[in-house]
Design a protein around this motif. Structure first.
Motif, PDB file in Angstrom:
ATOM      1  N   LEU A   1      -0.398  13.695   4.064  1.00 50.05           N
ATOM      2  CA  LEU A   1       0.994  13.253   4.120  1.00 50.05           C
ATOM      3  C   LEU A   1       1.950  14.375   4.519  1.00 50.05           C
ATOM      4  O   LEU A   1       3.147  14.329   4.240  1.00 50.05           O
ATOM      5  CB  LEU A   1       1.444  12.643   2.778  1.00 50.05           C
ATOM      6  CG  LEU A   1       0.646  11.430   2.293  1.00 50.05           C
ATOM      7  CD1 LEU A   1       1.207  10.936   0.959  1.00 50.05           C
ATOM      8  CD2 LEU A   1       0.669  10.310   3.313  1.00 50.05           C
ATOM      9  N   GLN A   2       1.418  15.386   5.200  1.00 49.63           N
ATOM     10  CA  GLN A   2       2.274  16.459   5.698  1.00 49.63           C
ATOM     11  C   GLN A   2       3.151  15.938   6.833  1.00 49.63           C
ATOM     12  O   GLN A   2       2.697  15.153   7.669  1.00 49.63           O
ATOM     13  CB  GLN A   2       1.426  17.628   6.204  1.00 49.63           C
ATOM     14  CG  GLN A   2       0.692  18.391   5.114  1.00 49.63           C
ATOM     15  CD  GLN A   2       1.653  19.062   4.159  1.00 49.63           C
ATOM     16  OE1 GLN A   2       2.587  19.746   4.561  1.00 49.63           O
ATOM     17  NE2 GLN A   2       1.430  18.857   2.874  1.00 49.63           N
ATOM     18  N   PRO A   3       4.421  16.368   6.903  1.00 48.69           N
ATOM     19  CA  PRO A   3       5.309  15.902   7.975  1.00 48.69           C
ATOM     20  C   PRO A   3       4.738  16.143   9.371  1.00 48.69           C
ATOM     21  O   PRO A   3       4.893  15.317  10.263  1.00 48.69           O
ATOM     22  CB  PRO A   3       6.585  16.726   7.755  1.00 48.69           C
ATOM     23  CG  PRO A   3       6.571  17.035   6.296  1.00 48.69           C
ATOM     24  CD  PRO A   3       5.130  17.241   5.944  1.00 48.69           C
TER      25      PRO A   3
ATOM     26  N   GLY B   1       2.876  11.478  16.003  1.00 50.89           N
ATOM     27  CA  GLY B   1       2.987  10.428  17.009  1.00 50.89           C
ATOM     28  C   GLY B   1       4.285  10.480  17.795  1.00 50.89           C
ATOM     29  O   GLY B   1       4.386   9.868  18.866  1.00 50.89           O
ATOM     30  N   LEU B   2       5.276  11.208  17.303  1.00 51.19           N
ATOM     31  CA  LEU B   2       6.554  11.294  18.000  1.00 51.19           C
ATOM     32  C   LEU B   2       6.388  11.902  19.386  1.00 51.19           C
ATOM     33  O   LEU B   2       6.969  11.422  20.359  1.00 51.19           O
ATOM     34  CB  LEU B   2       7.546  12.123  17.169  1.00 51.19           C
ATOM     35  CG  LEU B   2       8.907  12.392  17.807  1.00 51.19           C
ATOM     36  CD1 LEU B   2       9.646  11.089  18.058  1.00 51.19           C
ATOM     37  CD2 LEU B   2       9.733  13.308  16.912  1.00 51.19           C
TER      38      LEU B   2
ATOM     39  N   ALA C   1      -3.353   3.535   9.255  1.00 46.80           N
ATOM     40  CA  ALA C   1      -4.219   4.543   9.882  1.00 46.80           C
ATOM     41  C   ALA C   1      -3.620   5.001  11.208  1.00 46.80           C
ATOM     42  O   ALA C   1      -3.650   6.193  11.541  1.00 46.80           O
ATOM     43  CB  ALA C   1      -5.623   3.985  10.092  1.00 46.80           C
ATOM     44  N   VAL C   2      -3.073   4.064  11.964  1.00 47.08           N
ATOM     45  CA  VAL C   2      -2.403   4.418  13.224  1.00 47.08           C
ATOM     46  C   VAL C   2      -1.215   5.338  12.952  1.00 47.08           C
ATOM     47  O   VAL C   2      -0.938   6.272  13.706  1.00 47.08           O
ATOM     48  CB  VAL C   2      -1.938   3.141  13.964  1.00 47.08           C
ATOM     49  CG1 VAL C   2      -1.022   3.502  15.139  1.00 47.08           C
ATOM     50  CG2 VAL C   2      -3.137   2.350  14.467  1.00 47.08           C
ATOM     51  N   ALA C   3      -0.520   5.085  11.849  1.00 41.23           N
ATOM     52  CA  ALA C   3       0.638   5.899  11.470  1.00 41.23           C
ATOM     53  C   ALA C   3       0.235   7.217  10.823  1.00 41.23           C
ATOM     54  O   ALA C   3       1.098   7.997  10.421  1.00 41.23           O
ATOM     55  CB  ALA C   3       1.534   5.113  10.523  1.00 41.23           C
TER      56      ALA C   3
ATOM     57  N   ILE D   1       0.839  -1.203   0.000  1.00 43.12           N
ATOM     58  CA  ILE D   1       0.000   0.000   0.000  1.00 43.12           C
ATOM     59  C   ILE D   1       0.870   1.247   0.000  1.00 43.12           C
ATOM     60  O   ILE D   1       0.586   2.225  -0.702  1.00 43.12           O
ATOM     61  CB  ILE D   1      -0.959  -0.001   1.206  1.00 43.12           C
ATOM     62  CG1 ILE D   1      -1.918  -1.196   1.112  1.00 43.12           C
ATOM     63  CG2 ILE D   1      -1.757   1.302   1.257  1.00 43.12           C
ATOM     64  CD1 ILE D   1      -2.822  -1.362   2.318  1.00 43.12           C
ATOM     65  N   ARG D   2       1.956   1.222   0.769  1.00 42.54           N
ATOM     66  CA  ARG D   2       2.889   2.360   0.775  1.00 42.54           C
ATOM     67  C   ARG D   2       3.434   2.620  -0.624  1.00 42.54           C
ATOM     68  O   ARG D   2       3.613   3.768  -1.031  1.00 42.54           O
ATOM     69  CB  ARG D   2       4.053   2.082   1.730  1.00 42.54           C
ATOM     70  CG  ARG D   2       3.739   2.303   3.200  1.00 42.54           C
ATOM     71  CD  ARG D   2       4.951   1.967   4.015  1.00 42.54           C
ATOM     72  NE  ARG D   2       4.778   2.268   5.422  1.00 42.54           N
ATOM     73  CZ  ARG D   2       5.488   1.704   6.390  1.00 42.54           C
ATOM     74  NH1 ARG D   2       6.407   0.801   6.099  1.00 42.54           N
ATOM     75  NH2 ARG D   2       5.281   2.034   7.647  1.00 42.54           N
TER      76      ARG D   2
END
Length: 241
Positions: free
Chosen positions: A69-71, A77-78, A51-53, A11-12
């Motif tokens: 997909l913005q940084p 999550g960091l 989705a979690v990521a 998918i990636r």
């Protein structure tokens, strides 16, 4: 690599190649599974993981979409991961080391890119720090905003997201420092004034040096304070050496 990991990678790859660009909707689960040659269970697990990521967004009753997909979104999550390390003094020192490696270079880069409006914003936070020098929590909130504004001036969203993720943890350390060290406010203000003066001069080398001095002083204080706290926690008679 597990089957789920392979499904995630497939998918990636669709996203990387532009077959599923930001904002696009994924095919229904049966179609996605067939397209990738996966079982429906594997496709479902891969979508959940992405989705979690924050790579994918599941909208109930509508479907699953690729995010912006913005940084700032993908690295969000960091900060949460950093907060989980709250009681780990070694991890805190490691994070301060990362900040020392990144933030001075970012400050030097900001000096070459900062606009007059952005410089005025940084000055506003510096003025707010002066006004709040007797209120530790307000002082440190404006301190964090000062650094965020500086890094934001680089225009590098990934760098900003990384340092923001770290600052959630190190902000606690700065508040702690202010509570136990009555001289910290004056030193902090002087160090921030030096950073602002270097930015105002658009001097990259001086800006980097001023930021390095500031972060290194905070890191040095933290390491000494943690060593002292650990020594005090040892049983009587074992603190020496």
């Amino acid at each position: 690599m597990s089957l789920t990991d392979k499904a995630i990678e497939q998918i990636r790859e669709l996203i990387r190649t532009g077959a599923l660009p930001p904002g696009s909707k994924l095919p229904p689960e049966p179609d996605l599974a067939a397209q990738l040659g996966l079982s429906r269970n594997l496709a479902r697990e891969a979508v959940k993981a992405l989705a979690v990521a924050r790579v994918l967004e599941v909208r109930r009753g509508d479907g699953t979409y690729v995010t912006s997909l913005q940084p700032s979104l993908l690295l969000e999550g960091l900060g949460g991961a950093v907060e989980l390390l709250q009681g780990d003094s070694v991890a805190l020192q490691d994070l301060m080391e990362v900040r020392r490696l990144l933030e001075p270079v970012a400050t030097g880069l900001a000096a070459t890119r900062i606009s007059d409006d952005q410089l005025a914003e940084v000055k506003g936070y510096l003025d707010a720090m002066r006004d709040a020098r007797d209120d530790v929590e307000r002082l440190n909130a404006h301190d964090a905003a000062f650094h965020r504004a500086v890094v934001s001036a680089t225009g590098n969203e990934s760098l900003l997201a990384l340092l923001e993720g770290i600052s959630g943890r190190t902000l606690r350390a700065r508040i702690w420092r202010g509570l136990v060290d009555i001289q910290a406010a004056g030193r902090t203000l002087a160090e921030h004034e030096a950073i602002f003066a270097a930015l105002s001069a658009r001097d990259a080398a001086l800006s980097q040096a001023a930021a390095l001095l500031h972060v290194s002083n905070t890191e040095k204080w933290l390491r000494e304070h943690l060593r002292s706290a650990e020594a005090e926690a040892l049983p009587f008679g074992t603190a020496s050496g």
